[in-house]
Design an enzyme around this catalytic site. Structure first.
Site, PDB file in Angstrom:
ATOM      1  N   GLY A   1      -0.537 -17.525  76.421  1.00  0.00           N
ATOM      2  CA  GLY A   1      -1.623 -15.947  75.708  1.00  0.00           C
ATOM      3  C   GLY A   1      -2.463 -15.459  75.209  1.00  0.00           C
TER       4      GLY A   1
ATOM      5  CE1 TYR B   1       2.028 -22.407  87.393  1.00  0.00           C
ATOM      6  CE2 TYR B   1       0.780 -23.217  89.787  1.00  0.00           C
ATOM      7  CZ  TYR B   1       1.665 -22.397  88.586  1.00  0.00           C
ATOM      8  OH  TYR B   1       1.372 -21.112  88.808  1.00  0.00           O
TER       9      TYR B   1
ATOM     10  CE1 TYR C   1      21.912 -13.003  88.557  1.00  0.00           C
ATOM     11  CE2 TYR C   1      20.906 -14.970  89.125  1.00  0.00           C
ATOM     12  CZ  TYR C   1      21.691 -14.329  88.709  1.00  0.00           C
ATOM     13  OH  TYR C   1      22.083 -15.117  87.664  1.00  0.00           O
TER      14      TYR C   1
ATOM     15  CG  PHE D   1      -6.244 -13.802  84.620  1.00  0.00           C
ATOM     16  CD1 PHE D   1      -7.258 -12.665  84.418  1.00  0.00           C
ATOM     17  CD2 PHE D   1      -5.970 -14.372  85.097  1.00  0.00           C
ATOM     18  CE1 PHE D   1      -7.838 -12.194  84.734  1.00  0.00           C
ATOM     19  CE2 PHE D   1      -7.115 -13.800  86.732  1.00  0.00           C
ATOM     20  CZ  PHE D   1      -8.019 -12.935  86.350  1.00  0.00           C
TER      21      PHE D   1
END
Length: 329
Positions: free
Chosen positions: A38, A147, A161, A13
């Site tokens: 997807g 999640y 990072y 989406f």
């Protein structure tokens, strides 16, 4: 030379709308998606374009893209309860291993990377509205933890990072977003309500309906993400619409919008379902000069017109795919 951007989750989406945005801004776009959630129909119109290329690839495995890359947007992840409860291991891996792989690619290519985090990092919040300084109230072992915690880890490794390698990173905390190309039966409230209305079913409200959400139209969301990518700000930024509404009132709005006479039925509230959700977008306003422009009435009309255009087969088909062949334990 045109700048080149890699967008993961490109057939989803939000990912597909981001592909459109960057093409319209004159970029070369590399889309990447393993198509678990997807759908290629979302980007079918892009395949004829010289500035678009597509890789069917799972980012939890080694990621290689030949040539120069200027920007990476990491949007590969299941994002609806149906998806991440059905494929919990893949959900954890795409935001951990997948993010690690893409941060490594960004380091190799000297590219700036924006990762799609979520308002779910706030869990069921004890602070309202939610600002970026709030650390959240999340159950690590609850059903939504696969999640929520994956996204929290994603933010942590991204900042590691940034601090250790000096990588240019951006973190978007995305609040409920809606619009054309949402999957009809993916478990999120807007397509769920519209789908029920179009099929003549009663609208299902969980709990007493007093829990709140704040819905941002996809065009506004994409503009916010684009502005964040091009900004100089490396800490998380909320991107969402602070126009808060209860789920019960929203169900009534759907009935009015669709002109149907469905009843509202109540079911028990799922475990760890957030009771309040509203973004504090002070940072987005001050740092990005961004705020949403599309009101819920206008955005919902556009979204409803999209869903009305679905075929009867699409309207009534089950969303429960067989994910088993995609899961790697």
């Amino acid at each position: 030379m045109k700048k080149r951007v890699l967008i993961t989750g490109a057939a989803g989406f939000l990912g597909s709308h981001l592909c459109d945005k960057f093409i319209s801004e004159g970029y070369k776009v590399v889309g990447m998606d393993n198509l678990i959630t997807g759908d290629l129909k979302n980007i079918d119109h892009l395949f004829k374009l010289e500035d678009f290329e597509f890789y069917n690839h799972d980012v939890t495995t080694f990621v290689h893209v030949a040539g120069k890359i200027d920007y990476i947007l990491h949007f590969a992840s299941p994002a609806s309860p149906i998806d991440y409860l059905k494929i919990p291991i893949q959900t954890l891996k795409v935001s951990s291993l997948g993010t690690h792989n893409l941060l490594g690619l960004a380091k190799e290519k000297k590219a700036r990377i924006l990762i799609a985090s979520t308002s779910e990092v706030y869990g069921d919040p004890l602070v309202h509205p939610q600002s970026e300084e709030y650390y959240g109230n999340v159950s690590t072992i609850g059903p939504r933890g696969v999640y929520d915690e994956a996204k929290r880890f994603q933010e942590s490794i991204t900042m590691a990072y940034h601090r250790f390698h000096g990588l240019e990173t951006r973190i978007a905390r995305i609040f409920n977003t809606y619009g054309p190309r949402m999957r009809l039966n993916d478990g999120r409230v807007i397509p769920a309500f519209i789908g029920q209305a179009l099929r003549g079913e009663d609208l299902t409200v969980f709990g007493d309906g007093m829990q709140t959400r704040s819905f941002c139209y996809v065009d506004d969301q994409v503009e916010g993400l684009y502005s964040l990518l091009l900004s100089d700000y490396s800490l998380p930024v909320n991107i969402g619409n602070p126009d808060e509404i209860t789920i019960l009132d929203f169900a009534k709005e759907i009935i009015k919008l669709t002109g149907t006479n469905q009843k509202i039925v109540f079911k028990p509230l799922p475990q760890d379902d957030p009771l309040q959700r509203e973004p504090d977008i002070t940072k987005a306003r001050e740092i990005l000069g961004w705020e949403p422009k599309v009101g819920r009435e206008e955005g919902m009309k556009k979204t409803y017109e999209y869903f009305k255009g679905l075929t009867e087969e699409e309207l009534f088909k089950s969303e429960h795919k067989d994910f088993s062949k995609h899961i790697r334990h």
